[in-house]
Design a protein around this motif. Structure first.
Motif, mmCIF file in Angstrom:
data_model
loop_
_atom_site.group_PDB
_atom_site.id
_atom_site.type_symbol
_atom_site.label_atom_id
_atom_site.label_comp_id
_atom_site.label_asym_id
_atom_site.label_seq_id
_atom_site.Cartn_x
_atom_site.Cartn_y
_atom_site.Cartn_z
ATOM 1 N N GLY A 196 0.817 -1.204 0.000
ATOM 2 C CA GLY A 196 0.000 0.000 0.000
ATOM 3 C C GLY A 196 0.848 1.250 0.000
ATOM 4 O O GLY A 196 1.606 1.503 -0.930
ATOM 5 N N ARG A 197 0.761 2.023 1.066
ATOM 6 C CA ARG A 197 1.502 3.286 1.162
ATOM 7 C C ARG A 197 2.952 3.096 1.563
ATOM 8 O O ARG A 197 3.694 4.063 1.674
ATOM 9 N N LYS A 198 3.361 1.857 1.820
ATOM 10 C CA LYS A 198 4.720 1.585 2.258
ATOM 11 C C LYS A 198 5.404 0.617 1.294
ATOM 12 O O LYS A 198 4.770 -0.195 0.637
ATOM 13 N N GLU A 255 -3.153 0.514 5.719
ATOM 14 C CA GLU A 255 -2.004 0.243 4.870
ATOM 15 C C GLU A 255 -2.437 -0.343 3.543
ATOM 16 O O GLU A 255 -1.695 -0.325 2.575
ATOM 17 N N THR A 259 -4.589 0.812 1.563
ATOM 18 C CA THR A 259 -4.884 1.841 0.576
ATOM 19 C C THR A 259 -3.627 2.257 -0.164
ATOM 20 O O THR A 259 -2.726 2.823 0.442
ATOM 21 N N PRO A 260 -3.534 2.008 -1.451
ATOM 22 C CA PRO A 260 -2.314 2.333 -2.182
ATOM 23 C C PRO A 260 -2.301 3.759 -2.711
ATOM 24 O O PRO A 260 -1.823 4.021 -3.805
ATOM 25 N N ALA A 261 -2.879 4.699 -1.918
ATOM 26 C CA ALA A 261 -2.975 6.066 -2.419
ATOM 27 C C ALA A 261 -1.610 6.649 -2.724
ATOM 28 O O ALA A 261 -1.386 7.261 -3.760
ATOM 29 N N GLY A 262 -0.661 6.442 -1.779
ATOM 30 C CA GLY A 262 0.682 6.948 -2.021
ATOM 31 C C GLY A 262 1.341 6.257 -3.186
ATOM 32 O O GLY A 262 2.059 6.862 -3.969
ATOM 33 N N ALA A 263 1.071 4.945 -3.291
ATOM 34 C CA ALA A 263 1.681 4.188 -4.381
ATOM 35 C C ALA A 263 1.137 4.642 -5.714
ATOM 36 O O ALA A 263 1.857 4.682 -6.714
ATOM 37 N N ALA A 305 3.855 7.834 0.517
ATOM 38 C CA ALA A 305 2.949 8.980 0.594
ATOM 39 C C ALA A 305 3.695 10.292 0.797
ATOM 40 O O ALA A 305 3.084 11.363 0.799
ATOM 41 N N LYS A 338 -7.059 5.337 6.019
ATOM 42 C CA LYS A 338 -5.719 5.437 6.576
ATOM 43 C C LYS A 338 -5.046 4.087 6.692
ATOM 44 O O LYS A 338 -3.938 3.974 7.183
ATOM 45 N N ASP A 347 8.281 5.480 2.704
ATOM 46 C CA ASP A 347 6.954 6.086 2.838
ATOM 47 C C ASP A 347 6.549 6.675 1.484
ATOM 48 O O ASP A 347 6.936 7.784 1.133
#
Length: 414
Positions: free
Chosen positions: A210-212, A301, A303-307, A236, A299, A234
């Motif tokens: 996800g975001r990590k 992990e 959620t791959p929003a950052g990815a 994000a 919020k 990180d």
């Protein structure tokens, strides 16, 4: 497969049938095919067990000699299994320089097996331990002890030889999987060779969550053992590097990274407070309420929003890159352009994995097959290059199985 079948037909002439080969060799030892991590204390390793013609062979994969991170992997056989006439399968130890000799394999359970050498005298050399050490040093490091001027590095090398040589007669292996991939991943996940100062080159598994993104050690050292998470990225929080003139100023890079670290700390505190309020609200409610669609993913992990944002940015034009003055790199032949950078943390510890702590750093993506990490506190730089080997029987059956495998090897290392 065609080659195996051809060899099986030839074997029937000598009295060994295809049925014998399948029942006594391929079927019996099918559970040990794939990738494994040997239990060699903090050092770990990478074993690939494959069918090779009429043999099952366990190949130990070794990083190239330090600091040539872009060179191909080295490999050597540790054991092999084959059929002799109509007898049961024969296990042979391949360790040492005197050729194959009698060994034994025990399948403990589906994801664990052990090997034992029954003739360890085949591992010894006529010149004693000194000759064995010199031979090991040439193979492991591609040099002699006289070529290594750094006293601390000499101590680390000698320590590794003494420790690992205790495992030349019996080893336990635990299964590892290659990380599953997703179209949203920054780059293709997989295995990489990385520089780790006086410890030399080590093998790291890069996976996305996800975001990590996480870098897990497959091989390790007395400070950070195999199985531990060496870096965490990180996704994000991308970093905007200063222009090339100011990039040489370490204090400027440090200021940028520490500002993002403080931002991440505040966001984590806000998320914890929000979670506590939600927990209190649920406890106070007389009836459980239905969570709004997407509430957990806001919020989590998963959620791959950052990815997703990172995958959009990775197609952007490259930017010049130079290490700041004072940052030490084992390999000065790192790329001078990069695609994108992210805030991350790196795990550092004292000898024996004492007082471990995560410290801030910079993840630098150079291209699809290379990335770097600047350890801010250590003022050092690690360069990583993809291992370009097509490993068979190494895919995780599910994302859950892969995550469970990561937890297991980390808990064993701890």
């Amino acid at each position: 497969e065609y080659g195996v079948c051809e060899n099986l037909r030839k074997l029937e002439i000598t009295g060994v049938s295809c049925r014998d080969v399948y029942a006594k060799l391929l079927h019996r030892y099918r559970h040990i095919l794939g990738l494994w991590q040997p239990d060699i204390g903090p050092y770990g390793g990478l074993l690939n067990v494959v069918v090779d013609g009429l043999f099952i062979i366990g190949w130990m994969y070794l990083p190239p000699h330090d600091p040539h991170v872009d060179d191909p992997m080295r490999f050597k056989p540790l054991f092999r299994i084959h059929l002799m006439e109509r007898k049961c399968a024969t296990v042979e130890c391949m360790y040492g320089h005197k050729g194959p000799h009698n060994g034994h394999i025990q399948i403990v359970k589906k994801d664990e097996f052990s090997t034992k050498c029954n003739q360890t005298d085949h591992h010894r050399m006529s010149g004693g331990r000194q000759e064995e050490f010199r031979t090991w040093l040439r193979e492991e490091w591609g040099r002699t002890l006289e070529d290594i001027f750094h006293e601390h590095m000499q101590e680390l090398i000698l320590m590794k030889f003494i420790y690992t040589s205790q495992y030349d007669n019996c080893l336990t292996y635990r299964r590892i999987y290659l990380p599953p991939s997703s179209p949203d991943d920054l780059i293709k996940p997989g295995l990489f060779k990385g520089t780790y100062g006086s410890h030399g080159l080590e093998i790291v598994m890069l996976s996305f969550h996800g975001r990590k993104a996480k870098g897990t050690k497959i091989t390790g050292d007395p400070n950070i053992p195999a199985g531990q998470q060496t870096v965490e990225i990180d996704l994000a929080h991308p970093l905007q590097l200063p222009d090339i003139e100011n990039l040489r100023d370490f204090s400027e890079l440090s200021r940028i990274v520490l500002e993002v670290q403080e931002q991440v700390r505040r966001e984590e505190q806000e998320e914890e407070q929000q979670q506590e309020e939600e927990d209190r609200s649920q406890q106070a409610a007389s009836q459980p309420t239905v969570q709004p669609l997407g509430g957990e993913g806001a919020k989590g992990e998963e959620t791959p929003a950052g990815a997703e944002g990172a995958s959009q940015d990775k197609a952007s034009a490259s930017q010049p890159f130079l290490l700041p003055m004072g940052v030490i790199s084992r390999n000065e032949d790192y790329p001078r352009t990069c695609r994108i950078c992210f805030y991350g943390t790196g795990l550092i510890a004292g000898h024996g994995f004492t007082s471990p702590e995560r410290t801030p750093g910079v993840f630098v993506l150079f291209d699809d097959d290379r990335f770097g990490f600047i350890w801010l506190e250590l003022k050092s730089f690690s360069l990583y290059s993809r291992i370009k080997v097509s490993f068979q029987n190494a895919e995780a059956p599910s994302r859950e199985a892969f995550d469970e495998m990561l937890k297991n090897i980390q808990s064993l290392a701890t």
